[in-house]
Design a protein around this motif. Sequence first.
Motif, PDB file in Angstrom:
ATOM      1  N   ASP A 164       0.841  -1.198   0.000  1.00 53.23           N
ATOM      2  CA  ASP A 164       0.000   0.000   0.000  1.00 53.23           C
ATOM      3  C   ASP A 164       0.869   1.238   0.000  1.00 53.23           C
ATOM      4  O   ASP A 164       1.867   1.315   0.717  1.00 53.23           O
ATOM      5  CB  ASP A 164      -0.874   0.031   1.260  1.00 53.23           C
ATOM      6  CG  ASP A 164      -1.958  -1.033   1.189  1.00 53.23           C
ATOM      7  OD1 ASP A 164      -2.443  -1.281   0.059  1.00 53.23           O
ATOM      8  OD2 ASP A 164      -2.307  -1.612   2.234  1.00 53.23           O
ATOM      9  N   THR A 166       0.730   5.684  -0.024  1.00 56.29           N
ATOM     10  CA  THR A 166      -0.052   6.912   0.048  1.00 56.29           C
ATOM     11  C   THR A 166       0.581   7.926  -0.882  1.00 56.29           C
ATOM     12  O   THR A 166       1.778   8.189  -0.812  1.00 56.29           O
ATOM     13  CB  THR A 166      -0.081   7.457   1.488  1.00 56.29           C
ATOM     14  OG1 THR A 166      -0.533   6.417   2.339  1.00 56.29           O
ATOM     15  CG2 THR A 166      -1.008   8.654   1.594  1.00 56.29           C
ATOM     16  N   LYS A 176      -4.862   6.615  -2.218  1.00 57.08           N
ATOM     17  CA  LYS A 176      -4.152   5.346  -1.991  1.00 57.08           C
ATOM     18  C   LYS A 176      -3.651   4.777  -3.309  1.00 57.08           C
ATOM     19  O   LYS A 176      -4.219   5.042  -4.373  1.00 57.08           O
ATOM     20  CB  LYS A 176      -5.113   4.335  -1.342  1.00 57.08           C
ATOM     21  CG  LYS A 176      -5.524   4.717   0.072  1.00 57.08           C
ATOM     22  CD  LYS A 176      -4.451   4.296   1.065  1.00 57.08           C
ATOM     23  CE  LYS A 176      -4.712   4.935   2.417  1.00 57.08           C
ATOM     24  NZ  LYS A 176      -3.472   5.214   3.141  1.00 57.08           N
TER      25      LYS A 176
END
Lengths: 396, 369
Positions: A164, A166, A176
């Motif tokens: 993941d 950001t 995201k």
Amino acid sequence: MFDEIIDFLCKHAYNNGPSPSEDSLYLLSPIGQEVMKHLRRQISALTISCRSIIVPGFVLILLSIAFYSSPSIAAEAKSENETKDEIGKVEQTAHFAAILKEGDTPNSVAELKALQRIIQQAAKKIIPCTVGVSVGPAQGSGVIVSEDGYIMTAGHVIGKSGLDVTITFPDGTKVKGKTLGIDRSVDTGLIKITKPGKYPFLKIDKSSELQEGQWVLVTGHPGGYEKGRKPVLRMGRVLASYDDVIATDCVLVGGDSGGPLLDLDGDVIGINSRIGSRVSANMFVPSDLYTSNWERLKDGDVWGRVPGTPAPYLGVECDLKKKAPVIIRVTPGSPAERVGIKPGDIITSFNRRAVNTFDDLKMLVNQHSPNDVVSVVVARGSDELKFEVTLKRRSR
Amino acid sequence: MIVSPRTSRFKLFVTRITSLAMVCSLTLLIAPPANAQKRGSSSISSKLTQLVNQRSNIRVLSAFIEVVDTPSKSTVEILRDNKRQAIGTIVDADGLILTKASQVNLVMLKGELAPLVCKLANNDRHEAKIVSINKEYDLALLKIDVKRLDPIRFTLQEDPMVGAVLASTALGDKPLGIGVMSAASRTIKQSRPMIGVQLKDIVDGARVESIVSGSAAKKAKLKIGDVIVKIDMKQIKDTQTLISTIKEYQPGDIIRLLVKRGEEQLELLCTLGEYSSGPNQARHEFQNHLGGKLSSRRSGFPMVFQHDTFLNPEDCGGPLVDLDGNAVGINIARAGRVASYAIPAKVLPELIAKLMLDAESSEVSTSSE
């Protein structure tokens, strides 16, 4: 307040306007009023001592501003058009074309101004597409290169596939994303914004066409994303350009990794990667290494080895007399043995890439690093078996 | 994580060259391309040291001769002991010069400091006196006894646009450096000052247990076992008082330490550094220092913009001009490998006026004593 002081000076230093009323003084900030009072004291003091030739310093410094500004306000509007026309003319010349395309040196103020205009236009385009990238505690930069949100960055910023991320836009909004493929040998890396949308993006241009001396730009988030600071622009020239690395004197520092190197059209031609101790030692991944491996990067493939780090091994020996990679021995304790690969197996695919010869296999293994998990497909008799193998560093 | 701190320049080039060789051989393995190595074969390290294509090479700087012609006459060099401390900007025809305070405002333990000297564009030298200081912006106003100087012309525009080409002026016909506007004006937060010692409370003060390498304490020649008794006028009872006392200063400030070393008592001068914590920040700081020295005071400015001109700490204090030769600001700090800060022209008149007022009021008070 600046304007007001100037206004005051224009009117009074030259004595061609009315005295300001006390009311107009109140429009100023307290310091402005102090300045005015001071100026008046000074001027009156002077008049008394009749040393009017030696104007006190105080008046002069502000005067120099006023002097410059007041007569030129009208003239400026006119000259602005003139300058623009002039710049337009310069932009048409053969020498200016050589500055842009071949990295020639500007040799007049007019050419510098024309170059400046092009840099400013490019900067406007570039900055909205430059993003901050954070993967866990690591922070870097990236550049959006497609409307649906593919982001080019440096391989070492993202580290692994499927993580993941950001993404932070210049205005501070966050979305995201997921990390995709990496080629560690050259430091390419790709990210996809997962939130569907239409994003501002830049075109990718061919790094192979770069000229030494060519004027280029860089943006990124030096020191990591900082609230209230837009991506930071830098200018420089290409000092060296090879198939696997570009060097320029656009200065980089930690946090810039993954940000774009751009030509004066604002097209992406490289990605910020690493530095040396000189300010002229700034290295970039050429954009061609992204475009030529786009599908692989998009699929989340991770390959390549950081130069100078040890190679991994699989632990099989093949029959060199045969063209196909037929295994004749599996090294005890090796990654291959642990998953159950056996002599007689024929390796047909390594990490989704076809293997026709032992040389193919060696090359593919060599592109990886110890601890990479790869898929190996073998033909055993009429069966096809698939193994997930964790490659290891060869123990000496 | 651009490069590991230990990677020396040389090593870096070696790895790059080997990797280049490696990739080429790989390329050949996969599919022999028509031109595997299309461009020149001279090594990358030699190219990086070649000046011919660098953005600040002599040919590029020569294009700026006309740009800096006028503002360079409003530029001075500020020397002490014949060594340049800073650049200065003439802001007043009667000898008022603006410069970076922390570069010129020194203290000495013993003896006399050599006087500050301003070298003008015509090579004249004049002794200078500091007449007022603005700590917030790290600006000092100097006075030399000369009339009819050419004060700098400030632009009336707002900040330059990002991408504007800027030149930092010097005394010669070419600029000291060139660069582009990198980021708009903003406030730079004050980073905490750091002395760089680990302390232990003892009966009558704080004893130095260890010293961080490269820190302010190290440079001040503080030693393990020294007991810090006093900082300037403040008595140090324990570690806590020392920490809270240091916090009242800014990085770049010079403090006077009274230290007990064995039976001896001695005074040391210490220029406070910038606080860095943890390996990540330490690494960033390391990278920031790659490529040149930084200003000791480089944070805590109410309003500065950022440009990418390569400057040394002693290059600060001078005018930064646009392509029309008008000053858009005053260089105030070399803040990192990629960053130089300038105080924008829009806040300068007010600051200069205030410095002049302060200079006057202090003159009045000294004369009335």
